[in-house]
Design an enzyme around this catalytic site. Structure first.
Site, short mmCIF file in Angstrom:
data_model
loop_
_atom_site.label_atom_id
_atom_site.label_comp_id
_atom_site.label_asym_id
_atom_site.label_seq_id
_atom_site.Cartn_x
_atom_site.Cartn_y
_atom_site.Cartn_z
N PRO A 88 0.82 -1.22 0.00
CA PRO A 88 0.00 0.00 0.00
C PRO A 88 0.86 1.28 0.00
O PRO A 88 0.35 2.35 -0.29
CB PRO A 88 -0.81 -0.10 1.30
N GLU A 115 2.62 -8.54 9.17
CA GLU A 115 2.32 -7.12 9.39
C GLU A 115 3.24 -6.19 8.64
O GLU A 115 3.05 -4.98 8.64
CB GLU A 115 2.33 -6.80 10.90
N ARG A 153 -2.67 -8.51 -20.53
CA ARG A 153 -3.58 -8.20 -21.64
C ARG A 153 -3.04 -7.10 -22.55
O ARG A 153 -3.60 -6.84 -23.61
CB ARG A 153 -4.98 -7.87 -21.12
N ASP A 168 -10.08 -0.07 -25.82
CA ASP A 168 -10.89 -0.04 -24.62
C ASP A 168 -10.72 1.26 -23.84
O ASP A 168 -9.89 2.10 -24.16
CB ASP A 168 -10.67 -1.27 -23.74
C1 4FM Z 1 1.77 -6.08 1.80
C2 4FM Z 1 0.62 -7.24 3.53
C3 4FM Z 1 2.99 -6.43 2.36
C4 4FM Z 1 1.82 -7.57 4.11
C5 4FM Z 1 0.59 -6.49 2.38
C6 4FM Z 1 3.00 -7.16 3.53
C7 4FM Z 1 -1.32 -4.10 -1.26
C8 4FM Z 1 -2.05 -3.11 -1.90
C9 4FM Z 1 -1.53 -4.65 0.08
C10 4FM Z 1 -0.73 -6.13 1.82
N1 4FM Z 1 -0.36 -4.48 -2.09
N2 4FM Z 1 -1.50 -2.92 -3.08
N3 4FM Z 1 -3.10 -2.41 -1.45
N4 4FM Z 1 -0.62 -5.54 0.52
O1 4FM Z 1 -2.49 -4.29 0.74
O2 4FM Z 1 -0.48 -3.75 -3.20
CL1 4FM Z 1 4.51 -7.56 4.24
#
Ligand code: 4FM
Length: 254
Positions: A88, A115, A153, A168
């Site tokens: 994220p 985590e 794609r 698209d």
């Molecule tokens: C990523 C959990 C790394 C643990 C996550 C670790 C996510 C997103 C996401 C969760 N990845 N976009 N949104 N990953 O939530 O790409 Cl260690």
């Protein structure tokens, strides 16, 4: 395009690889997806891949050594590949980013669990960090599958001849126009007459205007910095005039 995926759950990828366009693209050798188990690079007797966070706190952090070994292994196999951590904290995936990734000479996708990932992996061992959206998943695997799907794609050949990625939504920069198929009348709702007319000029114009209309209403942010024709502007002026007329009728107390 070759995708190597470093993950603690390689079996999750059978969902992506076992059906649809991606399955066919693999069968026809347009792409190759290789899930690699990070646990295979753990050195200790118990194949440990996580540990407690320095500084305390709940949950576990992914140890850097097995991930580093996994990345080294994948890079040796794919020396020109671009390495991406799914998190994220990464830059947001959109069609432009997908196109950029489709231009890479292979992708190594790194999926975290628990985590968090030891910061030294994100800092020193990957080329990029990408997020598929502002929400938290339990791991990077679903995000990696989204990236593979969106990029696959765009690889020439994967969609076959039934469809062109150039046509698209997002290639025009606008939302897609409404689509219809038979029957002409369904639960009392008819297909727009113009689509049955055979007038390809009129159909093209109707579709462009439908795209413009729904983009203004649903995703006005997409219209900023989009090339618009004088015809587009004329249509939007008409929409604006129609809206003003309706508002006017309300405020004059009728
Ligand atoms: C990523 C959990 C790394 C643990 C996550 C670790 C996510 C997103 C996401 C969760 N990845 N976009 N949104 N990953 O939530 O790409 Cl260690």
């Amino acid at each position: 395009m070759q995708f190597a995926v470093l993950t603690l759950f390689p079996e999750m990828f059978s969902a992506l690889l076992g059906a649809g366009v991606v399955k066919r693209a693999i069968e026809n050798r347009y792409i190759l997806v290789e899930p690699i188990n990070i646990r295979g690079f753990a050195k200790d007797r118990h194949h440990t891949v996580d540990d407690r966070p320095y500084g305390g706190g709940c949950g576990m952090v992914m140890k850097p050594e097995p991930v580093a070994e996994g990345i080294r292994y994948a890079r040796k196999k794919h020396p020109e590949a671009y390495t991406v951590l799914l998190t994220p904290q990464g830059r947001l995936l959109n069609q432009k980013v997908a196109q950029e990734l489709a231009g890479c000479k292979g992708l190594i996708l790194v999926c975290g669990r628990y985590e968090g990932m030891d910061e030294r992996v994100s800092e020193h061992l990957v080329d990029d960090e990408i997020s598929i959206g502002d929400y938290v998943l339990t791991g990077g695997e679903l995000a990696a599958m989204v990236v593979i799907d969106a990029v696959a794609r765009l690889i020439p050949g994967t969609l076959g001849c039934e469809h062109s990625a150039q046509e698209d939504s997002f290639s025009t920069g606008l939302l897609e126009y409404p689509q219809y198929t038979r029957p002409r009348s369904f639960e009392g709702v008819n297909v727009p007459e113009v689509l049955l007319s055979g007038d390809h000029g009129a159909i093209r114009q109707w579709r462009r205007q439908a795209s413009l209309g729904r983009t203004i209403l649903r995703r006005p942010d997409l219209l900023m910095g989009q090339p618009l024709t004088t015809g587009d502007i004329e249509y939007m002026k008409k929409l604006q005039q129609d809206i003003k007329t309706i508002i006017g009728k309300h405020s004059t107390g009728s």
